[in-house]
Structure formats: structure tokens, C-alpha cells
Design a protein around this motif. Structure first.
Motif, short mmCIF file in Angstrom:
data_model
loop_
_atom_site.label_atom_id
_atom_site.label_comp_id
_atom_site.label_asym_id
_atom_site.label_seq_id
_atom_site.Cartn_x
_atom_site.Cartn_y
_atom_site.Cartn_z
N HIS A 21 -1.88 -56.00 -43.22
CA HIS A 21 -1.76 -54.77 -42.99
C HIS A 21 -0.92 -53.73 -43.46
CE1 HIS A 21 1.44 -56.21 -40.86
NE2 HIS A 21 1.96 -54.68 -40.52
N ALA B 253 -4.23 -55.42 -39.52
CA ALA B 253 -4.32 -54.71 -39.03
C ALA B 253 -3.12 -53.76 -38.22
CB ALA B 253 -6.13 -54.11 -38.89
N ASP C 239 -3.29 -47.87 -40.93
CA ASP C 239 -3.03 -48.53 -41.75
C ASP C 239 -4.50 -48.96 -42.04
OD1 ASP C 239 -4.55 -51.31 -42.34
OD2 ASP C 239 -3.86 -52.46 -40.88
N ASN D 126 -7.07 -50.84 -43.98
CA ASN D 126 -7.45 -51.42 -44.89
C ASN D 126 -8.77 -51.41 -43.45
OD1 ASN D 126 -5.47 -53.17 -46.08
ND2 ASN D 126 -4.69 -54.36 -43.92
N ASN E 70 -6.97 -49.70 -38.31
CA ASN E 70 -5.30 -49.51 -37.35
C ASN E 70 -6.38 -49.94 -35.62
OD1 ASN E 70 -6.51 -46.99 -38.28
ND2 ASN E 70 -4.69 -45.98 -36.63
#
Length: 376
Positions: free
Chosen positions: A273, A301, A322, A324, A376
């Protein structure tokens, strides 16, 4: 006579008495300076009347280390970690010919530079720990060259600067240099090719070594958490057949998660993450893959947290940090630990994504027309 000559004539008892005078926080139970043999003093180990170890770790001693310790020519272990030592390291520590283990980590007030004598002296040195101190200065490659038996080098959370030594160490298994923001260099050139089984890195600039499996085939745990490493996740990581834990957290990795990670049949912990990873998660991570059978913990995440890496002295992730962005829906075969909360309720982290020339944004309209991503 010179001060050097006087120190050379210091007896073991006098050296220990000097340590007692220069430090504080002693307790009655330590039984130092009492009558009888100094070999019966708390934390002192002897062989044939010679001091071979001083183990006072965790005792909370304050003060500084005296140069008279150099007269303990049979000393193999010096441990005063997790204490309140301050001041600088005496250069004389590099004159201990039998020193194997030096543990001074966890002394936040210990400052100054790493003595050059210590970086070029340790023929028998196997364990060196200055973590959690304020040591600064330049880390020299001479430390690696002069320490062919080095097994553990722990310099994390210090102020050391320069580049990681580009030297190979045939026995090095533990390298802890995370949270040393002034260090740079190539980690793969620092540890052994075949003996290393655990690596923890610092704010090293560059990329995750693509040849990690070739260099460290017996690697058990690898962490590059909270570094400035960027680039993509190397496909070669899938060749680390013995790898049990992989932390690629809070970095600048981009691209997709490689399908080759599905070959990691020993991996139990996977954390990736707080990066810039994106795209579709490969189906090869799940199903009947070796990874799906072994994985017990998976964090892709920050919403899957909270998390506290085993090697960290402080959390590396924060809610809402986060970046991603994985495309949902997720592959049906994805291992349950990885899939949990990524696309919660079919929505996950919904944003907008360009497909072709058009953009579809979360909001009004059919859910079937929306592209949902995780974060996130």
C-alpha cells in the motif's frame, strides 16, 4: 608517559572502574566496585581472569563511554543498548582486537561521528548496532571490507550520510538501514549474494533491484518500506521461492502488480500500500497458485489496515494517504486477504479514469457505466 601509554597499562579492573565513573544510573544490585573479583560484577563475563563481555543492555545507564575500555583486549561483546548514553564514541573502540558484538542501539543522545578506527578495525566483528542514535558522518566502505564475518549491520534511525558501501559481505544476513534519510546507493551491492536472509533498507534512491532473486536466493524477508525507491515491481521477485515476508510500503512504485508474484509459495505477508500502483490485479495471484495457498496477510491499500511493520519504530501509513488505484471488479480468484475492503460494497475508491477518448466519472448514471478504482 603519553596518555596512550597510560591507557595501554590500564588493568581490567581500572577499565571497568573508569566505565563506572563515566556513567550513571547504577543500582545497588549491580554490585560494582565491591570487593572480590570484578568477574562477579553484574553484567561482566570473564574467561581465565580476562574480561570477555560487558552486558548492561536495557539498564538505563547514562553518561559516556571511557577510552579506557580499549585496554580490555579480550573483550568480545559490549552491550549497553536501550539506555541513556550520550556524548561521542571514543576512537579507542576500534582498538579492541577481539570485539565481535557491539550493541549501542537505542541511545537517542549518543551523537558525533562513527569513528574511522571502528570502520577499519573489526576483523572479528559480526554484530554492529547503533540504531536509534544521533550518530552522523559518512559511512565508509572500509567497514565492510574490514569485517568479513559481519552478520548484522543495524544503522537505522541514525543521521549517517553518504552512500551505502558497494562492497560484498559473504556472511551478512541482516541489514537494517531504514529511516536514514541521508544515505543513498544501491542496496544490492551491499549484502551477500547467497547468505542474506533478511534486508531492511533506508531512504535509498533508485529502484528495487531487478536481480534480487539472483543475488539473494535464500531471502526470507525483504522490506523497502518508507524509501524513495521508484520504478515498477520487479517480475523477478517471483523467483524468491523461500520468501516469507515482502514489504513494499510507502514508496513511489508505479505500474501494475506482476503476475509472477503468484509463484511465491512460501509468502505469508505481502504489503504494497501507499504507492502509485494501478491497473487490474492479475488472476495469477489467486486460484490454485502457490501464493493463494500460503498467503495469510495481504495489504494492497491503507484501508485494509491498521499496520505496523515488524521492523518499524513508528507507523509508516496514515489513513487517507494511499495512492494505489486498482480497477474493480477484482478477479474472483484473488486471495481473500488481498480482496478484503478493496472494493467494499462494489464501490471501493471511486474516481474517474480515461478509457479511449472518453471519461466516465462517478456520480449520476448507471453503476455499470462507471469504472471503479481502489485506493485508501
Amino acid at each position: 608517559s603519553s596518555s596512550g601509554e597510560r591507557r595501554a597499562m590500564t588493568t581490567p579492573r581500572e577499565a571497568l572502574e573508569a566505565l563506572h565513573r563515566s556513567t550513571s544510573g547504577w543500582r545497588a544490585g549491580h554490585n560494582w566496585l565491591g570487593g572480590g573479583s570484578f568477574c562477579r560484577w553484574h553484567g561482566v563475563g570473564c574467561e581465565a581472569g580476562e574480561v570477555t563481555s560487558i552486558d548492561l543492555g536495557g539498564g538505563g545507564l547514562g553518561g559516556s563511554l571511557p577510552p579506557q575500555l580499549a585496554s580490555l583486549t579480550s573483550l568480545r561483546t559490549l552491550n549497553i543498548d536501550e539506555s541513556r548514553l550520550s556524548g561521542t564514541l571514543p576512537a579507542e573502540l576500534g582498538k579492541l582486537p577481539q570485539l565481535e558484538t557491539l550493541l549501542l542501539g537505542g541511545n537517542p543522545a549518543l551523537s558525533g561521528t562513527l569513528p574511522a578506527s571502528l570502520q577499519s578495525a573489526g576483523g572479528l566483528l559480526s554484530v554492529l548496532d547503533f540504531s536509534g542514535s544521533r550518530l552522523s558522518g559518512t559511512l565508509s566502505g572500509a567497514l565492510i571490507r574490514a569485517s568479513p564475518r559481519l552478520d548484522r549491520l543495524q544503522l537505522d534511525h541514525t543521521r549517517l550520510s553518504g552512500t551505502l558501501p558497494g562492497e560484498r559481505s559473504p556472511l551478512l544476513r541482516y541489514l537494517f538501514v531504514h529511516s536514514c534519510p541521508a544515505l543513498s546507493g544501491a542496496l544490492a551491492e551491499t549484502a551477500t549474494e547467497k547468505q542474506a536472509d533478511r534486508i531492511v533498507s533506508s531512504r535509498i534512491i533508485g529502484t528495487v533491484p531487478a536481480r534480487l532473486a539472483e543475488l539473494f536466493p535464500r531471502l526470507l524477508a525483504a522490506s523497502f518500506a518508507s524509501t524513495r525507491l521508484s520504478g515498477t515491481v520487479p517480475t523477478g521477485l517471483g523467483e524468491l521461492s523461500e520468501l516469507r515476508s515482502l514489504w513494499l510500503v510507502n514508496m513511489s512504485l508505479s505500474g501494475t502488480v506482476p503476475a509472477q508474484l503468484g509463484k511465491l509459495g512460501s509468502l505469508r505477508e505481502l504489503e504494497m500500500h501507499r504507492n502509485r500502483l494501478s491497473g487490474t490485479l492479475p488472476a495469477e495471484l489467486g486460484g490454485a497458485s502457490p501464493l493463494a495457498k500460503s498467503l495469510r496477510r495481504c495489504v494492497l491499500a491503507a484501508r485494509q489496515g491498521p499496520h505496523q511493520p515488524w521492523h518499524s519504530m513508528r507507523p509508516v501509513d496514515q489513513p487517507g494517504a494511499d495512492t494505489n488505484r486498482f480497477v474493480c471488479p477484482l478477479p474472483a480468484s484473488l486471495p481473500a486477504p488481498c480482496a478484503a475492503h478493496l472494493c467494499a460494497g462494489g464501490a471501493g475508491w471511486a474516481g474517474w479514469r480515461q478509457r479511449g477518448r472518453g471519461r466516465q466519472r462517478r456520480g449520476r448514471g448507471s453503476k455499470a457505466q462507471q469504472t471503479t478504482e481502489t485506493g485508501n
